[in-house]
Design an enzyme around this catalytic site. Sequence first.
Site, PDB file in Angstrom:
ATOM      1  N   TYR A   1      -6.901  -2.614  -3.106  1.00  0.00           N
ATOM      2  CA  TYR A   1      -7.670  -2.385  -1.885  1.00  0.00           C
ATOM      3  C   TYR A   1      -9.142  -2.106  -2.251  1.00  0.00           C
ATOM      4  O   TYR A   1      -9.505  -2.148  -3.428  1.00  0.00           O
ATOM      5  CB  TYR A   1      -7.025  -1.281  -1.040  1.00  0.00           C
ATOM      6  CG  TYR A   1      -5.621  -1.675  -0.610  1.00  0.00           C
ATOM      7  CD1 TYR A   1      -5.421  -2.832   0.143  1.00  0.00           C
ATOM      8  CD2 TYR A   1      -4.504  -0.958  -1.015  1.00  0.00           C
ATOM      9  CE1 TYR A   1      -4.141  -3.242   0.514  1.00  0.00           C
ATOM     10  CE2 TYR A   1      -3.215  -1.358  -0.655  1.00  0.00           C
ATOM     11  CZ  TYR A   1      -3.053  -2.502   0.110  1.00  0.00           C
ATOM     12  OH  TYR A   1      -1.792  -2.919   0.459  1.00  0.00           O
TER      13      TYR A   1
ATOM     14  N   GLY B   1       8.508   8.058  -3.761  1.00  0.00           N
ATOM     15  CA  GLY B   1       8.332   7.173  -2.624  1.00  0.00           C
ATOM     16  C   GLY B   1       9.643   6.786  -1.979  1.00  0.00           C
ATOM     17  O   GLY B   1      10.179   7.507  -1.122  1.00  0.00           O
TER      18      GLY B   1
ATOM     19  N   CYS C   1       3.068   3.187   3.901  1.00  0.00           N
ATOM     20  CA  CYS C   1       2.714   2.579   5.185  1.00  0.00           C
ATOM     21  C   CYS C   1       3.961   2.441   6.043  1.00  0.00           C
ATOM     22  O   CYS C   1       5.004   1.992   5.573  1.00  0.00           O
ATOM     23  CB  CYS C   1       2.144   1.187   4.967  1.00  0.00           C
ATOM     24  SG  CYS C   1       0.484   1.216   4.325  1.00  0.00           S
TER      25      CYS C   1
HETATM   26  C1  LIG Z   1       7.199   0.904   2.470  1.00  0.00           C
HETATM   27  C2  LIG Z   1       6.170   1.262   1.426  1.00  0.00           C
HETATM   28  C3  LIG Z   1       4.863   1.505   1.830  1.00  0.00           C
HETATM   29  C4  LIG Z   1       3.905   1.871   0.893  1.00  0.00           C
HETATM   30  N1  LIG Z   1       2.644   2.206   1.316  1.00  0.00           N
HETATM   31  C5  LIG Z   1       1.756   2.734   0.446  1.00  0.00           C
HETATM   32  C6  LIG Z   1       0.549   3.311   0.898  1.00  0.00           C
HETATM   33  O1  LIG Z   1       0.273   3.397   2.099  1.00  0.00           O
HETATM   34  N2  LIG Z   1      -0.302   3.803  -0.028  1.00  0.00           N
HETATM   35  C7  LIG Z   1      -0.019   3.786  -1.367  1.00  0.00           C
HETATM   36  O2  LIG Z   1      -0.821   4.241  -2.177  1.00  0.00           O
HETATM   37  N3  LIG Z   1       1.164   3.288  -1.812  1.00  0.00           N
HETATM   38  C8  LIG Z   1       2.057   2.794  -0.946  1.00  0.00           C
HETATM   39  N4  LIG Z   1       3.279   2.385  -1.385  1.00  0.00           N
HETATM   40  C9  LIG Z   1       3.639   2.598  -2.796  1.00  0.00           C
HETATM   41  C10 LIG Z   1       4.374   3.946  -2.930  1.00  0.00           C
HETATM   42  O3  LIG Z   1       3.554   5.032  -2.562  1.00  0.00           O
HETATM   43  C11 LIG Z   1       4.871   4.163  -4.371  1.00  0.00           C
HETATM   44  O4  LIG Z   1       3.743   4.252  -5.205  1.00  0.00           O
HETATM   45  C12 LIG Z   1       5.788   3.055  -4.857  1.00  0.00           C
HETATM   46  O5  LIG Z   1       6.775   2.755  -3.880  1.00  0.00           O
HETATM   47  C13 LIG Z   1       6.481   3.420  -6.164  1.00  0.00           C
HETATM   48  O6  LIG Z   1       7.159   4.654  -6.032  1.00  0.00           O
HETATM   49  P1  LIG Z   1       8.755   4.732  -5.767  1.00  0.00           P
HETATM   50  O7  LIG Z   1       9.426   3.983  -6.887  1.00  0.00           O
HETATM   51  O8  LIG Z   1       9.069   6.205  -5.795  1.00  0.00           O
HETATM   52  O9  LIG Z   1       9.011   4.108  -4.441  1.00  0.00           O
HETATM   53  C14 LIG Z   1       4.245   1.964  -0.484  1.00  0.00           C
HETATM   54  C15 LIG Z   1       5.561   1.675  -0.867  1.00  0.00           C
HETATM   55  C16 LIG Z   1       6.514   1.350   0.063  1.00  0.00           C
HETATM   56  C17 LIG Z   1       7.921   1.115  -0.401  1.00  0.00           C
END
Ligand SMILES: Cc1cc2nc3c(=O)[nH]c(=O)nc-3n(C[C@H](O)[C@H](O)[C@H](O)COP(=O)(O)O)c2cc1C
Length: 357
Positions: A182, A325, A24
């Site tokens: 959600y 992410g 997001c």
């Molecule tokens: C700023 C931000 C926004 C996120 N928005 C979403 C989203 O819109 N949909 C979703 O499924 N996960 C969302 N997540 C979770 C990420 O997609 C991801 O699953 C999570 O950050 C873990 O992965 P990472 O360690 O590579 O960041 C969000 C995470 C962050 C940091």
Amino acid sequence: MHLFTPFECRDVTARNRVTVSPMCQYACEDEDGLADDWHLVHLGSRATGGAGIVMTEATAVTPRGRISPQDLGIWSDEHAAALESVTEYIASQGALSAIQLAHAGRKASTSRPSEGGDPVHGDSGWTPVGPTDEPWPHGDSIATERLDSAGIERVKRAFVDAAVRALDAGFDILEIHAAHGYLLHEFLSPVTNTREDEYGGDFEGRTRLLKDVVTDVREAVPDGTPVFVRLSATDWLSDRRSWTVEASSRLAGELQPLGVDLVDVSAGGIHPDQQVPDTGPHYQVPYAERIGESGTPVGAVGGITTPEGADEVIRNDRADLAVVGREHLRDPYFAIRAAEALGYDAPVPRQYERGFE
Ligand SMILES: Cc1cc2nc3c(=O)[nH]c(=O)nc-3n(C[C@H](O)[C@H](O)[C@H](O)COP(=O)(O)O)c2cc1C
């Protein structure tokens, strides 16, 4: 197989297995859900940065399905039109575009995290919907409306209409968001779904809404379009009856025959009491591995931050996609950097080649 082995799925092929995780942006300043220059540059630069698949943030299928007023939406043709330049640019960079179709359920109508993330009341907010009228149990909750059967039908229709519009906008891949507490996750989990009708009760009842959405979306889109589902593997609530890795694995096995091509495996989000484990490197990859045993392809996400780590996940067949992410927020060129570090042909845009000689 390695990180830069192309990923073939139905009619499309990703040039590599680096996937930009949905994140997001809370960037629709006019609170209209329309994509603007921010979304084009943000998503576009990750495509220029070499990722195989670039996924949008949770994109609301109805206005009430937004987490915050600044979320992206796809509830009208105008929203689809605003996303066209994003998909065209991503394609021009050799990446596939994916859209995460989402409904925030009872976690809707909050301010963006940078403004506190609290429920938004009054005229600026709206009434969230959920499997029951139990609100998100945190702080100053907003009264929530229980979806009746007509409301459930409207939700299904909204996902289908959004899926069709997403294809009009040029997206290659659809992901249905059924994670993080959600709406669709709220129906899956016994923590939030205490309904006594056909959409509640046992595993069959609680999984019915997601399966109906998947079935209806699959029917409405061409066979060649990949459909992914993001699940929370576990509610991280071992002290009570909750959604478990075993349930996720069973569900993943049942989703594939309905036309789901990949389960994107995340975790948590259903309740503020969740016990989040150490979120160190690859903290959710074991869930992906476990769910992959169902035979359904999986994406692993969570703490994948290095080229070697992302490559390891694919080489050791722990997952089919390495979903990255926050590292993509730090470095839009993660995939190019990974290819250079690992000795594969780097997906460097022609305009940047002089920087890599
Ligand atoms: C700023 C931000 C926004 C996120 N928005 C979403 C989203 O819109 N949909 C979703 O499924 N996960 C969302 N997540 C979770 C990420 O997609 C991801 O699953 C999570 O950050 C873990 O992965 P990472 O360690 O590579 O960041 C969000 C995470 C962050 C940091």
